[in-house]
Write a protein that holds these residues in place. Structure first.
Motif, PDB file in Angstrom:
ATOM      1  N   ALA A 126      22.864  -7.147  -9.797  1.00 40.80           N
ATOM      2  CA  ALA A 126      23.511  -7.647 -11.013  1.00 40.80           C
ATOM      3  C   ALA A 126      24.860  -8.278 -10.694  1.00 40.80           C
ATOM      4  O   ALA A 126      25.234  -9.310 -11.274  1.00 40.80           O
ATOM      5  N   TRP A 127      25.604  -7.669  -9.768  1.00 33.84           N
ATOM      6  CA  TRP A 127      26.897  -8.234  -9.368  1.00 33.84           C
ATOM      7  C   TRP A 127      26.705  -9.582  -8.686  1.00 33.84           C
ATOM      8  O   TRP A 127      27.442 -10.540  -8.949  1.00 33.84           O
ATOM      9  N   MET A 128      25.692  -9.687  -7.839  1.00 34.09           N
ATOM     10  CA  MET A 128      25.419 -10.945  -7.165  1.00 34.09           C
ATOM     11  C   MET A 128      25.021 -12.033  -8.156  1.00 34.09           C
ATOM     12  O   MET A 128      25.388 -13.211  -7.997  1.00 34.09           O
ATOM     13  N   ALA A 129      24.281 -11.663  -9.186  1.00 35.18           N
ATOM     14  CA  ALA A 129      23.896 -12.632 -10.212  1.00 35.18           C
ATOM     15  C   ALA A 129      25.120 -13.123 -10.980  1.00 35.18           C
ATOM     16  O   ALA A 129      25.252 -14.327 -11.264  1.00 35.18           O
ATOM     17  N   ALA A 130      26.037 -12.207 -11.301  1.00 30.99           N
ATOM     18  CA  ALA A 130      27.266 -12.594 -11.996  1.00 30.99           C
ATOM     19  C   ALA A 130      28.131 -13.482 -11.107  1.00 30.99           C
ATOM     20  O   ALA A 130      28.735 -14.453 -11.579  1.00 30.99           O
ATOM     21  N   PHE A 131      28.170 -13.160  -9.824  1.00 29.50           N
ATOM     22  CA  PHE A 131      28.950 -13.960  -8.883  1.00 29.50           C
ATOM     23  C   PHE A 131      28.366 -15.362  -8.753  1.00 29.50           C
ATOM     24  O   PHE A 131      29.098 -16.365  -8.756  1.00 29.50           O
ATOM     25  N   GLU A 132      27.055 -15.454  -8.663  1.00 33.17           N
ATOM     26  CA  GLU A 132      26.401 -16.759  -8.581  1.00 33.17           C
ATOM     27  C   GLU A 132      26.742 -17.616  -9.799  1.00 33.17           C
ATOM     28  O   GLU A 132      27.058 -18.808  -9.668  1.00 33.17           O
ATOM     29  N   SER A 133      26.693 -17.026 -10.970  1.00 30.60           N
ATOM     30  CA  SER A 133      27.027 -17.759 -12.195  1.00 30.60           C
ATOM     31  C   SER A 133      28.476 -18.234 -12.174  1.00 30.60           C
ATOM     32  O   SER A 133      28.782 -19.380 -12.544  1.00 30.60           O
TER      33      SER A 133
END
Length: 260
Positions: A126-133
């Motif tokens: 989830a953190w990686m997804a937020a970072f990607e965004s």
């Protein structure tokens, strides 16, 4: 402009080593992870004596990130917008100005994610997804951007001395590696790999089982560059000599150098 990242594994425990490294290598900008200090207790005075101003996003006992700079800084960001748990101090960012022009530098400490199959692994993704965004939005600014830190991801088998030993670890799971590839797919360059494509470019050696002595390392500390920063990439390296110091961190500094 030399920009470095180092998971210091406790800034107070590694303070003498940090000051020695700053004095010997003279980076312009440094992002630290796992400072394990609240913001108010960070030893900014000693670092200021070495010629660096500090911005800190601390947390008691765990995590914590800091940005040190010999150059003027502005537009500071603490905390990753959209991150799933704002109680964990994992991201810091600032715009840095030097003779080489401006560069936006982000420092991150991505969640470890172990053990697999728990909420910790879900939090990592989830953190990686937020970072990607967030990174996708930052890239629209079309400015030099370096995203440096402990990503807790082994991108490829070549990034581990013994990749089979990490098969059941969150750092080497297909989901973690796929999320890292999506970041690269946004248009980022892996600065270390661009300059050192061969094996052995490790940034972490466990304290256990004589990993350092056997060179049983992995590469999990990365510097990803926007196209505008990649165009200025002149050199990159890993200061592995610090791992042999007394009371070392289990990580070593990695860095990129940008031309004007």
């Amino acid at each position: 402009m030399r920009i470095a990242t180092w998971n210091i594994n406790g800034v107070k425990a590694r303070m003498e080593g940090l000051l020695t490294w700053l004095r010997e290598t003279e980076p312009d900008v440094v992002v630290l992870q796992e400072i394990k200090s609240v913001t108010e207790a960070f030893p900014a005075d000693r670092i200021a004596d070495a010629g660096y101003q500090c911005v800190v996003h601390g947390q008691k006992g765990f995590n914590g990130v800091a940005l040190l700079s010999r150059l003027p800084i502005e537009d500071v960001v603490t905390g990753l917008p959209g991150e799933p748990d704002t109680g964990q101090a994992r991201y810091i960012e600032a715009l840095v100005t030097g003779d080489a022009g401006i560069c936006r530098v982000g420092g991150l400490y991505l969640p470890n994610g172990n053990p697999i199959g728990t909420e910790k692994f879900s939090y990592k993704l989830a953190w990686m997804a937020a970072f990607e965004s967030y990174v996708r939005g930052r890239l629209t600014l079309e400015e030099p951007l370096v995203l440096a830190g402990d990503y807790n991801v082994i991108p490829m088998p070549a990034d581990a001395r013994r990749p089979e030993a990490w098969r059941n670890d969150a750092l080497f799971q297909p989901e973690s590696r796929s999320a890292f590839r999506r970041l690269i797919g946004l248009g980022l360059m892996d600065g270390i790999r661009a300059c050192h494509p061969g094996p052995g470019a490790y940034t972490f050696w466990d304290y256990q089982a004589g990993a350092w002595q056997k060179d049983d390392g992995i590469r999990i500390d990365h510097l990803l560059l926007s196209p505008q920063a990649a165009d200025r990439l002149r050199a990159a390296g890993i200061d592995r000599f610090t791992r042999g110091w007394e009371k070392p961190s289990d990580h070593v500094p990695a860095w990129v150098e940008l031309a004007a």
